[in-house]
Design a protein around this motif. Structure first.
Motif, PDB file in Angstrom:
ATOM      1  N   ASP A  89     -21.224 -27.761 -70.737  1.00  0.00           N
ATOM      2  CA  ASP A  89     -21.060 -29.418 -71.250  1.00  0.00           C
ATOM      3  C   ASP A  89     -19.696 -29.707 -71.316  1.00  0.00           C
ATOM      4  OD1 ASP A  89     -23.848 -29.700 -71.401  1.00  0.00           O
ATOM      5  OD2 ASP A  89     -24.083 -29.113 -73.486  1.00  0.00           O
ATOM      6  N   SER A  90     -18.858 -28.793 -70.604  1.00  0.00           N
ATOM      7  CA  SER A  90     -17.467 -29.116 -70.880  1.00  0.00           C
ATOM      8  C   SER A  90     -17.076 -30.531 -70.141  1.00  0.00           C
ATOM      9  CB  SER A  90     -16.529 -28.131 -70.119  1.00  0.00           C
ATOM     10  OG  SER A  90     -15.231 -28.519 -69.945  1.00  0.00           O
ATOM     11  N   ARG A  91     -16.137 -31.198 -70.817  1.00  0.00           N
ATOM     12  CA  ARG A  91     -15.686 -32.708 -70.327  1.00  0.00           C
ATOM     13  C   ARG A  91     -15.199 -32.612 -68.664  1.00  0.00           C
ATOM     14  NH1 ARG A  91     -10.771 -34.939 -73.015  1.00  0.00           N
ATOM     15  NH2 ARG A  91      -9.815 -36.174 -70.952  1.00  0.00           N
ATOM     16  N   PHE A  92     -14.880 -31.283 -68.296  1.00  0.00           N
ATOM     17  CA  PHE A  92     -14.212 -31.152 -67.014  1.00  0.00           C
ATOM     18  C   PHE A  92     -15.173 -29.936 -66.362  1.00  0.00           C
ATOM     19  CE2 PHE A  92     -10.704 -32.181 -69.772  1.00  0.00           C
ATOM     20  CZ  PHE A  92     -10.086 -33.069 -69.170  1.00  0.00           C
ATOM     21  N   GLU A  93     -15.289 -30.249 -64.851  1.00  0.00           N
ATOM     22  CA  GLU A  93     -16.261 -29.393 -64.014  1.00  0.00           C
ATOM     23  C   GLU A  93     -15.080 -28.693 -63.398  1.00  0.00           C
ATOM     24  OE1 GLU A  93     -18.770 -29.827 -59.921  1.00  0.00           O
ATOM     25  OE2 GLU A  93     -18.318 -31.723 -61.192  1.00  0.00           O
ATOM     26  N   LEU A  94     -15.419 -27.438 -63.553  1.00  0.00           N
ATOM     27  CA  LEU A  94     -14.520 -26.458 -62.990  1.00  0.00           C
ATOM     28  C   LEU A  94     -15.062 -26.426 -61.288  1.00  0.00           C
ATOM     29  CD1 LEU A  94     -12.590 -24.171 -63.375  1.00  0.00           C
ATOM     30  CD2 LEU A  94     -14.124 -22.740 -64.310  1.00  0.00           C
ATOM     31  N   LEU A  95     -14.196 -26.303 -60.407  1.00  0.00           N
ATOM     32  CA  LEU A  95     -14.378 -26.457 -59.115  1.00  0.00           C
ATOM     33  C   LEU A  95     -13.924 -24.986 -58.344  1.00  0.00           C
ATOM     34  CD1 LEU A  95     -12.751 -29.971 -58.332  1.00  0.00           C
ATOM     35  CD2 LEU A  95     -15.124 -29.199 -58.645  1.00  0.00           C
ATOM     36  N   GLU A  96     -12.786 -24.408 -58.519  1.00  0.00           N
ATOM     37  CA  GLU A  96     -12.345 -23.242 -57.738  1.00  0.00           C
ATOM     38  C   GLU A  96     -11.307 -22.566 -58.802  1.00  0.00           C
ATOM     39  OE1 GLU A  96     -10.011 -24.880 -54.711  1.00  0.00           O
ATOM     40  OE2 GLU A  96     -11.902 -25.228 -53.604  1.00  0.00           O
ATOM     41  N   MET A  97     -11.457 -21.216 -58.564  1.00  0.00           N
ATOM     42  CA  MET A  97     -10.462 -20.290 -59.464  1.00  0.00           C
ATOM     43  C   MET A  97     -10.134 -19.036 -58.568  1.00  0.00           C
ATOM     44  SD  MET A  97     -12.519 -19.840 -63.116  1.00  0.00           S
ATOM     45  CE  MET A  97     -13.007 -18.495 -62.403  1.00  0.00           C
ATOM     46  N   SER A  98      -8.867 -18.665 -58.748  1.00  0.00           N
ATOM     47  CA  SER A  98      -8.191 -17.490 -58.069  1.00  0.00           C
ATOM     48  C   SER A  98      -7.155 -17.078 -58.985  1.00  0.00           C
ATOM     49  CB  SER A  98      -7.751 -17.979 -56.675  1.00  0.00           C
ATOM     50  OG  SER A  98      -6.582 -18.835 -56.804  1.00  0.00           O
ATOM     51  N   SER A  99      -6.779 -15.613 -58.603  1.00  0.00           N
ATOM     52  CA  SER A  99      -5.551 -15.065 -59.430  1.00  0.00           C
ATOM     53  C   SER A  99      -4.906 -14.447 -58.146  1.00  0.00           C
ATOM     54  CB  SER A  99      -6.249 -14.192 -60.384  1.00  0.00           C
ATOM     55  OG  SER A  99      -6.902 -13.162 -59.822  1.00  0.00           O
ATOM     56  N   VAL A 100      -3.617 -14.169 -58.516  1.00  0.00           N
ATOM     57  CA  VAL A 100      -2.637 -13.334 -57.619  1.00  0.00           C
ATOM     58  C   VAL A 100      -1.638 -12.527 -58.501  1.00  0.00           C
ATOM     59  CG1 VAL A 100      -0.735 -13.623 -55.741  1.00  0.00           C
ATOM     60  CG2 VAL A 100      -2.580 -15.213 -55.789  1.00  0.00           C
ATOM     61  N   ARG A 101      -1.617 -11.276 -58.193  1.00  0.00           N
ATOM     62  CA  ARG A 101      -0.809 -10.193 -59.175  1.00  0.00           C
ATOM     63  C   ARG A 101       0.492 -10.254 -58.329  1.00  0.00           C
ATOM     64  NH1 ARG A 101      -1.590  -3.892 -59.435  1.00  0.00           N
ATOM     65  NH2 ARG A 101      -0.379  -3.700 -61.244  1.00  0.00           N
ATOM     66  N   SER A 102       1.450 -10.192 -59.241  1.00  0.00           N
ATOM     67  CA  SER A 102       2.757 -10.067 -58.612  1.00  0.00           C
ATOM     68  C   SER A 102       3.847  -9.201 -59.781  1.00  0.00           C
ATOM     69  CB  SER A 102       3.448 -11.288 -58.274  1.00  0.00           C
ATOM     70  OG  SER A 102       3.855 -12.039 -59.436  1.00  0.00           O
ATOM     71  N   PHE A 103       5.043  -8.920 -59.338  1.00  0.00           N
ATOM     72  CA  PHE A 103       5.821  -8.472 -60.234  1.00  0.00           C
ATOM     73  C   PHE A 103       7.198  -9.006 -60.244  1.00  0.00           C
ATOM     74  CE2 PHE A 103       3.120  -5.184 -58.381  1.00  0.00           C
ATOM     75  CZ  PHE A 103       2.376  -4.593 -59.439  1.00  0.00           C
ATOM     76  N   LEU A 104       7.641  -8.937 -61.491  1.00  0.00           N
ATOM     77  CA  LEU A 104       9.036  -9.790 -61.791  1.00  0.00           C
ATOM     78  C   LEU A 104       9.965  -8.513 -62.034  1.00  0.00           C
ATOM     79  CD1 LEU A 104       8.028 -12.741 -63.828  1.00  0.00           C
ATOM     80  CD2 LEU A 104       8.659 -12.887 -61.533  1.00  0.00           C
ATOM     81  N   GLU A 105      11.459  -8.715 -61.755  1.00  0.00           N
ATOM     82  CA  GLU A 105      12.305  -7.888 -62.241  1.00  0.00           C
ATOM     83  C   GLU A 105      13.417  -8.858 -62.884  1.00  0.00           C
ATOM     84  OE1 GLU A 105      13.791  -4.809 -59.494  1.00  0.00           O
ATOM     85  OE2 GLU A 105      11.764  -4.665 -58.740  1.00  0.00           O
ATOM     86  N   PHE A 106      14.126  -8.342 -63.976  1.00  0.00           N
ATOM     87  CA  PHE A 106      15.077  -9.215 -64.563  1.00  0.00           C
ATOM     88  C   PHE A 106      16.359  -8.322 -64.644  1.00  0.00           C
ATOM     89  CE2 PHE A 106      11.050 -10.254 -66.688  1.00  0.00           C
ATOM     90  CZ  PHE A 106      10.805 -11.595 -66.145  1.00  0.00           C
ATOM     91  N   PRO A 107      17.527  -9.412 -64.399  1.00  0.00           N
ATOM     92  CA  PRO A 107      18.719  -8.769 -64.480  1.00  0.00           C
ATOM     93  C   PRO A 107      19.206  -7.898 -65.604  1.00  0.00           C
ATOM     94  CG  PRO A 107      18.864 -11.038 -63.781  1.00  0.00           C
ATOM     95  CD  PRO A 107      17.514 -10.877 -64.285  1.00  0.00           C
TER      96      PRO A 107
END
Length: 193
Positions: A138-156
């Motif tokens: 009953d959410s006010r918003f209909e969920l259409l699509e979902m996805s996830s992508v894994r990545s890595f970060l390196e910091f100076p």
């Protein structure tokens, strides 16, 4: 994993989307015991403040992850910890008002903040890092699509340290509520007596 429960609000002026979600986190600890030595007890509930937990943050979040409900960790005698806190998350998304009727998209980036992959590593289930199994019908918003992508970060600042993260994307549209127009119709066409 992120279990998306509800898209609670969309602020098109400030480009913010608010979601309610469960963060399903599992990790191994060095705390182990033999159930035989403790009357068959195989697991206990531990307050979050009493032990280390993964420092998950939303990189494009505009507020601290606020907690709802009990904040307990299930600790199994094998050393595996399982924590599923409910969170209200506000993140920056470039959603425009005109997109809400057809298809708006948003991406939240979840990752470890101060813990490198040398200590903790985010992994996902075979079906992805995000789930809609508990999405509020009953959410006010209909969920259409979902996805996830894994990545890595390196910091100076931290040579040799990699930080895993997930970009969790979802698209949605605002449901159009059909409301009876009896008052409007009666006002336009008053009954003749």
């Amino acid at each position: 994993d992120i279990v998306l429960v509800n898209i609670a609000d969309v602020d098109t002026k400030n480009k913010e989307v608010v979601i309610d979600a469960w963060l399903a986190l599992k990790w191994n600890t060095s705390v182990k015991w033999s159930p035989k030595q403790f009357s068959g007890v195989e697991s206990v509930s531990v307050p979050r403040e009493a032990m280390w937990v993964p420092d998950i943050s939303v990189y494009n979040g505009v507020s601290k992850l606020s907690a709802d409900g009990p904040d307990l960790i299930a600790l199994h005698h094998t050393g595996q910890a399982w924590w599923m806190p409910q969170r209200r998350i506000t993140g920056l998304c470039g959603v425009n008002a005109h997109e809400l009727a057809s298809k708006a998209s948003c991406t939240f980036t979840f990752g470890l903040w101060a813990t490198s992959d040398k200590i903790a590593n985010l992994t996902e289930r075979a079906e992805g890092f995000i789930s809609k199994d508990w999405y509020f019908a009953d959410s006010r918003f209909e969920l259409l699509e979902m996805s996830s992508v894994r990545s890595f970060l390196e910091f100076p600042c931290c040579p040799g340290g990699r930080y895993s993260n997930f970009q969790v994307s979802f698209s949605f549209k605002e449901k159009i509520a059909t409301r009876p127009m009896t008052g409007f119709v009666q006002g336009m066409f008053p009954s003749c007596h």
